[in-house]
Scaffold this motif. Structure first.
Motif, PDB file in Angstrom:
ATOM      1  N   PHE A 127       0.810  -1.152  -0.079  1.00  0.00           N
ATOM      2  CA  PHE A 127      -0.163   0.162  -0.067  1.00  0.00           C
ATOM      3  C   PHE A 127       0.909   1.263  -0.034  1.00  0.00           C
ATOM      4  CE2 PHE A 127      -2.232   3.408   2.296  1.00  0.00           C
ATOM      5  CZ  PHE A 127      -3.284   3.587   1.397  1.00  0.00           C
ATOM      6  N   ARG A 128       2.053   1.294   1.011  1.00  0.00           N
ATOM      7  CA  ARG A 128       2.862   2.382   0.941  1.00  0.00           C
ATOM      8  C   ARG A 128       3.613   2.861  -0.313  1.00  0.00           C
ATOM      9  NH1 ARG A 128       2.645   4.454   6.149  1.00  0.00           N
ATOM     10  NH2 ARG A 128       1.926   3.025   7.737  1.00  0.00           N
ATOM     11  N   VAL A 129       3.989   1.541  -0.849  1.00  0.00           N
ATOM     12  CA  VAL A 129       4.785   1.688  -2.195  1.00  0.00           C
ATOM     13  C   VAL A 129       3.784   2.072  -3.332  1.00  0.00           C
ATOM     14  CG1 VAL A 129       6.262   0.292  -3.659  1.00  0.00           C
ATOM     15  CG2 VAL A 129       6.750   0.095  -1.303  1.00  0.00           C
ATOM     16  N   ALA A 130       2.679   1.549  -3.202  1.00  0.00           N
ATOM     17  CA  ALA A 130       1.963   1.828  -4.375  1.00  0.00           C
ATOM     18  C   ALA A 130       1.449   3.292  -4.370  1.00  0.00           C
ATOM     19  CB  ALA A 130       0.356   0.881  -4.305  1.00  0.00           C
ATOM     20  N   HIS A 131       1.575   4.069  -3.145  1.00  0.00           N
ATOM     21  CA  HIS A 131       0.934   5.331  -3.182  1.00  0.00           C
ATOM     22  C   HIS A 131       2.086   6.185  -3.889  1.00  0.00           C
ATOM     23  CE1 HIS A 131      -0.223   9.515  -1.808  1.00  0.00           C
ATOM     24  NE2 HIS A 131       1.134   9.359  -1.521  1.00  0.00           N
ATOM     25  N   CYS A 132       3.447   5.700  -3.543  1.00  0.00           N
ATOM     26  CA  CYS A 132       4.601   6.410  -4.189  1.00  0.00           C
ATOM     27  C   CYS A 132       4.851   6.316  -5.692  1.00  0.00           C
ATOM     28  CB  CYS A 132       5.656   6.147  -3.342  1.00  0.00           C
ATOM     29  SG  CYS A 132       5.838   6.596  -1.589  1.00  0.00           S
ATOM     30  N   VAL A 133       4.627   4.855  -5.978  1.00  0.00           N
ATOM     31  CA  VAL A 133       4.840   4.463  -7.141  1.00  0.00           C
ATOM     32  C   VAL A 133       3.542   5.403  -8.133  1.00  0.00           C
ATOM     33  CG1 VAL A 133       4.839   2.595  -9.018  1.00  0.00           C
ATOM     34  CG2 VAL A 133       6.055   2.527  -7.018  1.00  0.00           C
ATOM     35  N   GLY A 134       2.393   5.215  -7.768  1.00  0.00           N
ATOM     36  CA  GLY A 134       1.298   5.856  -8.397  1.00  0.00           C
ATOM     37  C   GLY A 134       1.703   7.364  -8.722  1.00  0.00           C
ATOM     38  N   LEU A 135       2.370   8.357  -7.769  1.00  0.00           N
ATOM     39  CA  LEU A 135       2.514   9.716  -7.927  1.00  0.00           C
ATOM     40  C   LEU A 135       3.760   9.745  -8.983  1.00  0.00           C
ATOM     41  CD1 LEU A 135       2.937  10.622  -3.967  1.00  0.00           C
ATOM     42  CD2 LEU A 135       1.222  11.227  -5.855  1.00  0.00           C
ATOM     43  N   ALA A 136       4.599   8.454  -8.701  1.00  0.00           N
ATOM     44  CA  ALA A 136       5.642   8.683  -9.950  1.00  0.00           C
ATOM     45  C   ALA A 136       5.226   8.392 -11.176  1.00  0.00           C
ATOM     46  CB  ALA A 136       6.799   7.564  -9.603  1.00  0.00           C
ATOM     47  N   LEU A 137       4.252   7.140 -11.509  1.00  0.00           N
ATOM     48  CA  LEU A 137       3.551   7.129 -12.671  1.00  0.00           C
ATOM     49  C   LEU A 137       2.731   8.441 -13.301  1.00  0.00           C
ATOM     50  CD1 LEU A 137       1.873   3.505 -12.652  1.00  0.00           C
ATOM     51  CD2 LEU A 137       3.390   4.463 -14.195  1.00  0.00           C
ATOM     52  N   GLU A 138       2.250   9.183 -12.404  1.00  0.00           N
ATOM     53  CA  GLU A 138       1.730  10.332 -12.861  1.00  0.00           C
ATOM     54  C   GLU A 138       2.709  11.395 -13.433  1.00  0.00           C
ATOM     55  OE1 GLU A 138      -1.174  12.553 -10.360  1.00  0.00           O
ATOM     56  OE2 GLU A 138      -1.781  10.215  -9.313  1.00  0.00           O
ATOM     57  N   ALA A 139       3.754  11.534 -12.831  1.00  0.00           N
ATOM     58  CA  ALA A 139       4.771  12.388 -13.236  1.00  0.00           C
ATOM     59  C   ALA A 139       5.378  11.891 -14.601  1.00  0.00           C
ATOM     60  CB  ALA A 139       5.795  12.332 -12.314  1.00  0.00           C
ATOM     61  N   LEU A 140       5.393  10.582 -14.839  1.00  0.00           N
ATOM     62  CA  LEU A 140       5.960  10.038 -16.027  1.00  0.00           C
ATOM     63  C   LEU A 140       4.818  10.098 -17.168  1.00  0.00           C
ATOM     64  CD1 LEU A 140       7.796   6.977 -14.826  1.00  0.00           C
ATOM     65  CD2 LEU A 140       8.732   9.230 -15.543  1.00  0.00           C
ATOM     66  N   GLY A 141       3.799  10.646 -16.693  1.00  0.00           N
ATOM     67  CA  GLY A 141       2.632  10.680 -17.988  1.00  0.00           C
ATOM     68  C   GLY A 141       1.802   9.451 -18.015  1.00  0.00           C
ATOM     69  N   GLY A 142       1.715   8.736 -17.013  1.00  0.00           N
ATOM     70  CA  GLY A 142       0.798   7.640 -16.911  1.00  0.00           C
ATOM     71  C   GLY A 142       1.366   6.244 -17.668  1.00  0.00           C
ATOM     72  N   ILE A 143       0.510   5.397 -17.579  1.00  0.00           N
ATOM     73  CA  ILE A 143       1.150   3.708 -18.479  1.00  0.00           C
ATOM     74  C   ILE A 143       0.896   4.198 -19.769  1.00  0.00           C
ATOM     75  CG2 ILE A 143       0.513   2.566 -16.366  1.00  0.00           C
ATOM     76  CD1 ILE A 143      -1.978   1.427 -17.588  1.00  0.00           C
ATOM     77  N   GLU A 144       0.604   5.042 -20.506  1.00  0.00           N
ATOM     78  CA  GLU A 144       0.735   5.428 -21.913  1.00  0.00           C
ATOM     79  C   GLU A 144       2.021   5.417 -22.285  1.00  0.00           C
ATOM     80  OE1 GLU A 144      -1.267   7.245 -19.864  1.00  0.00           O
ATOM     81  OE2 GLU A 144      -3.158   5.779 -20.049  1.00  0.00           O
ATOM     82  N   THR A 145       2.825   5.933 -21.393  1.00  0.00           N
ATOM     83  CA  THR A 145       4.186   6.356 -22.129  1.00  0.00           C
ATOM     84  C   THR A 145       5.233   5.260 -21.884  1.00  0.00           C
ATOM     85  OG1 THR A 145       4.921   7.154 -19.787  1.00  0.00           O
ATOM     86  CG2 THR A 145       4.007   8.605 -21.262  1.00  0.00           C
ATOM     87  N   PRO A 146       6.281   5.093 -22.265  1.00  0.00           N
ATOM     88  CA  PRO A 146       7.036   3.818 -22.551  1.00  0.00           C
ATOM     89  C   PRO A 146       7.823   3.806 -21.205  1.00  0.00           C
ATOM     90  CG  PRO A 146       7.503   5.007 -24.356  1.00  0.00           C
ATOM     91  CD  PRO A 146       6.558   5.823 -23.766  1.00  0.00           C
TER      92      PRO A 146
END
Length: 109
Positions: free
Chosen positions: A54-73
């Motif tokens: 859960f804690r890691v998911a929160h952080c990784v979710g924020l990183a994913l947003e910063a990278l433009g989501g799962i649509e980016t490589p």
């Protein structure tokens, strides 16, 4: 195990919040309060995989947003690595995926 978990959280939060020219996010930054080594250490000793994920998911979710989501490589690869991490059901199964997440985040920082 606590150090790699903390490092994954730190790198993910750096991706999400750190901006060029501003002070870097460090391990003792208040933003890391829920993801400090001591917090992960307690969860590891308890064997609380769900809380760790859960804690890691929160952080990784924020990183994913910063990278433009799962649509980016970069986002797709991060999501794939996180899925492997999230699929772990024992502490032993968490080890390899957390190292893979840490190494990937370090490279893309």
């Amino acid at each position: 195990m606590e150090l790699p978990l903390e490092t994954v959280a730190l790198y993910a939060l750096k991706l999400a919040y750190e901006r060029e020219g501003e002070s870097p996010i460090l391990r003792d930054d208040p933003i890391m309060s829920d993801c400090e080594r001591e917090v992960f250490g307690l969860l590891v000793r308890r064997g609380d995989i769900e809380a760790i994920q859960f804690r890691v998911a929160h952080c990784v979710g924020l990183a994913l947003e910063a990278l433009g989501g799962i649509e980016t490589p970069l986002g797709r690869e991060l999501n794939k690595l996180f899925a492997d991490f999230n699929a772990a059901q024992t502490m032993e199964q968490l080890e390899a995926p957390v190292i893979a997440l840490r190494d990937y985040l370090k490279v893309i920082l």
